[in-house]
Design a protein around this motif. Structure first.
Motif: not given
Length: 379
Positions: A14-21, A41-43, A196-207, A216-220
């Motif tokens: 399938x095709x992913x999509x841009x995600x914008x907050x 987050x780009x598609x 599969x070409x999806x947009x994956x958003x992965x939450x983790x505490x494991x560096x 791309x990694x965003x450190x929160x």
């Protein structure tokens, strides 16, 4: 993943999509979990939100999923504002750490569940294709309890993928697996995402998990993004002490800029001259914090003879890890400095030895002088 998966992939691609907050804030009574967050987050990107417990990463994921409503701001997927849409109407699916499989259903029925709820006439065929994609077609008739943890996680992933979401949300998906299986699944997840070409958003505490899989990694930290970029860039050039300490290990030393020459800053650190490239420094005058990663430092019983970037101290701890040996050296006026030495049969130092530590100027990075040097250090 093996090459023979190619025939099944077009059926589930399938095709992913841009995600914008935009301006996302989330309050729980007086506590602000996420603060004025802007994110694009780009598609087709594998994106990781990385941070310690309580930093706001899971709350952010739940707002994207529609499981929490933002107090302020908006969320768009593929250019469509979904802020007020309920979770079941958003083009997203979530894979949780707990797998959330139905124990009374077969593996195939679990994967087909969402499709059947949508009354998809090809539900079983698509579910079978999904199982083939994660290499579990041969276990289609088993119950979840008959599978290993890694196999159950792949079933949960297949169930999410066959619904063809534009964005796949992964909430600590590998946290319940042992280390060997976790590393195997890291590679498999990245391969599947690419296929599969999806947009994956992965939450983790494991560096390591974030750096292994994400583009791309965003450190929160405390509801905000401290720094965002490709994993190598964040590791090699952290811009805050929190990022330097949380993403791997760093030696941080406070000093005063005493001069500039040929694109280098000269910093006095407790009487030692340390050079670092000016373009690798957040601040270029006054008090600064100089950093260097442990693996960039050479440890020896004899001095390098260099006038800069050399420290001397006493070994206070030696930890053998198999592939490397970690040395902790007490340097007068600076404190404890750590370094790793690759194991090639040598034994450069023992506890109580006086040693010299040196590194190239290009390996140094500079942070603002008011940084708290223990920020991001895991307790």
């Amino acid at each position: 993943m093996n090459a023979n998966l190619a025939p099944t992939l077009p059926e589930t691609r399938t095709s992913g999509a841009d995600l914008e907050l935009r301006g996302i804030t989330k309050r729980f009574a007086e506590f602000v979990a996420v603060k004025d967050l802007d994110l694009l987050v780009p598609s087709g990107t594998f994106f990781a939100l990385l941070g310690p417990s309580g930093c706001g990463k899971s709350t952010t994921l739940r707002m994207i999923a529609g499981l929490e409503a933002p107090s302020e701001g908006s969320i768009s997927i593929g250019g469509e504002d979904v802020t007020s849409l309920p979770s079941h109407k958003r083009p997203v699916n979530t894979v949780f750490q707990s797998y959330a499989l139905f124990p009374h259903m077969s593996v195939l029925e679990n994967v087909a569940f969402g499709l059947k709820r949508k009354k998809d006439p090809e539900a079983m065929a698509k579910a079978q294709a999904g199982l083939e994609m994660v290499e579990l077609a041969h276990l289609a008739n088993r119950k979840p309890a008959q599978l290993s943890g890694g196999q159950q996680q792949r079933v949960a992933l297949a169930r999410a993928l066959v619904n063809r979401p534009q964005v796949l949300l992964l909430d600590e998906p590998l946290g319940a697996l042992d280390m060997k299986l976790r590393r195997q699944m890291q590679l498999e997840l990245k391969t599947i995402q690419t296929e599969v070409g999806l947009t994956f958003i992965h939450v983790t505490h494991d560096q390591e998990e974030a750096m292994t899989m994400a583009d791309t990694v965003a450190v929160m930290n405390e509801g905000r993004i401290e720094q965002m970029g490709p994993p190598r860039e964040l590791y090699e050039l952290p811009r805050t002490a929190f990022v330097a300490n949380f993403l791997g290990k760093s030696n941080l030393m406070r000093g005063e800029v005493t001069g500039k020459r040929a694109g280098l800053l000269e910093v006095d650190v407790a009487g030692h001259s340390v050079l670092l490239p000016e373009d690798r420094a957040v601040q270029t005058s006054g008090q600064v914090v100089v950093g260097v990663r442990p693996e960039k430092i050479t440890i020896d019983r004899t001095s390098s003879g260099a006038a800069h970037n050399e420290l001397s101290g006493t070994v206070i701890d030696v930890s053998f890890t198999g592939t490397t040996t970690e040395y902790l050296v007490d340097v007068p006026g600076i404190g404890r400095i750590g370094t790793f030495s690759q194991n090639r049969g040598q034994q450069p130092a023992a506890v109580g030895d006086t040693v010299y530590l040196y590194w190239e100027a290009d390996y140094s990075f500079g942070l603002a002088g008011d940084e708290r040097m223990d920020a991001g250090v895991e307790q």
